[in-house]
Write an enzyme that holds these catalytic residues in place. Structure first.
Site, PDB file in Angstrom:
ATOM      1  N   SER A  49       0.808  -1.222   0.000  1.00 51.68           N
ATOM      2  CA  SER A  49       0.000   0.000   0.000  1.00 51.68           C
ATOM      3  C   SER A  49       0.839   1.268   0.000  1.00 51.68           C
ATOM      4  O   SER A  49       0.465   2.269  -0.636  1.00 51.68           O
ATOM      5  CB  SER A  49      -0.935   0.000   1.215  1.00 51.68           C
ATOM      6  OG  SER A  49      -1.751  -1.135   1.218  1.00 51.68           O
TER       7      SER A  49
ATOM      8  N   HIS B  77       0.524   4.428   4.369  1.00 53.77           N
ATOM      9  CA  HIS B  77      -0.215   5.115   3.318  1.00 53.77           C
ATOM     10  C   HIS B  77       0.202   6.575   3.227  1.00 53.77           C
ATOM     11  O   HIS B  77       0.439   7.092   2.131  1.00 53.77           O
ATOM     12  CB  HIS B  77      -1.713   5.021   3.596  1.00 53.77           C
ATOM     13  CG  HIS B  77      -2.258   3.631   3.435  1.00 53.77           C
ATOM     14  ND1 HIS B  77      -3.609   3.356   3.398  1.00 53.77           N
ATOM     15  CD2 HIS B  77      -1.639   2.430   3.314  1.00 53.77           C
ATOM     16  CE1 HIS B  77      -3.800   2.061   3.245  1.00 53.77           C
ATOM     17  NE2 HIS B  77      -2.613   1.478   3.217  1.00 53.77           N
TER      18      HIS B  77
END
Length: 305
Positions: free
Chosen positions: A209, A256
């Site tokens: 991610s 993230h």
């Protein structure tokens, strides 16, 4: 031999007015008439085969060979917006990254948690499955990289790989392979470094991610540069960030955010660097982000040891 219509007289004939004034066919696509010739070899070329030059157009073969230029052939190759080399398969690295992630996921399924525990991101903690204290602070810095290719389940890898395909393919075509791969790896490392710096030392983290959010950030910068409609990418980012900060999903938001910030910074350097110093600025900014990764890692290691 010239094909003739049924009933036409045999033997050579004088060309009619239309034949006398017809345009030659492209040397690579004979069915396409063209009035443009390569400024080097003077072969006729159609719009698909034209490569812009300082004067006129050149054919792909002359561009690749660098003939008549007095400099290396690479200097004449067509370039992407970011200065990368245009390739026959602009999604090749995206396919390779997908394959690597899927292959390692199959290894995880085959070998079980012991394999995952050995390569996921963890600061410093006793891991029961390995029977020892493990973590980046214990000198296992490779976990910052290897954790980028691990996933916790089918849904996790499905969403990440779909995002990689949708976002990564067009971005690879726009940046070129070397710049795209650098963006992917550095963004992923930035996400890992921020996770290591902020998250609890005994909190495991894994997934692509961080790297994929880096691609999101760079895509937003590229779309802004090309003056495309920003609403789709903004909506997609907002949806992903909502999931990121929702406690119910137990997502490592640090990875993230770290990947996204790195992707925006690197993406801006990739598409806005002035041409005369483009490579220096692009990879210089990547070097600065990597330096920040190293500093964050050293600071956190000093705190934990």
């Amino acid at each position: 031999m010239v094909d003739q219509a049924p009933g036409s007289p045999q033997g050579p004939q004088d060309p009619g007015p239309q034949d006398a004034h017809s345009l030659p066919g492209c040397y690579r696509h004979p069915d396409r008439d063209t009035g443009v010739r390569c400024t080097r070899c003077e072969r006729p070329i159609c719009p698909e085969c034209m490569v812009s030059a300082s004067v006129g157009f050149q054919c792909p073969e002359c561009v690749r060979s660098g003939s008549g230029t007095g400099h290396a052939p690479s200097a004449s190759r067509p370039r992407t917006l970011a200065g990368g080399t245009i390739t026959a398969d602009p999604r090749l690295l995206t396919k390779v990254l997908l394959g690597i992630n899927l292959l390692i996921f199959l290894v995880q399924l085959s070998l079980g948690a012991r394999f995952t525990d050995r390569f996921d991101l963890i600061g410093l903690a006793y891991v029961p499955g390995l029977g020892s204290v493990e973590g980046v602070a214990d000198g296992q810095w490779y976990r910052l990289l290897t954790s980028m290719f691990l996933h916790s389940g089918y849904v996790h890898i499905l969403f990440n790989m779909l995002s990689l395909w949708w976002i990564g393919g067009p971005l690879e075509a726009a940046l070129g392979r070397a710049r795209y791969l650098t963006l992917y790896l550095v963004s992923g490392l930035a996400g890992s470094a921020l996770t290591y710096l902020i998250a609890d030392a005994n909190q495991p983290s894994l997934g692509a991610s961080g790297a994929i959010f880096g691609l999101f950030g760079a895509t937003a910068v590229l779309m802004r540069r090309l003056r495309y409609d920003m609403r789709p990418i903004i909506i997609l980012l907002v949806i992903n960030l909502i999931f990121t900060f929702n406690p119910a999903f137990n997502i490592s938001w640090q990875a993230h955010v770290g990947g996204l910030v790195a992707g925006v910074v690197i993406g801006y350097a990739m598409v806005h660097a002035p041409r005369e110093r483009r490579t220096l600025i692009q990879y210089g900014v990547c070097g600065l982000v990597l330096a920040a990764v190293v500093v964050a890692t050293l600071v956190r290691t000093a705190q934990l040891t």
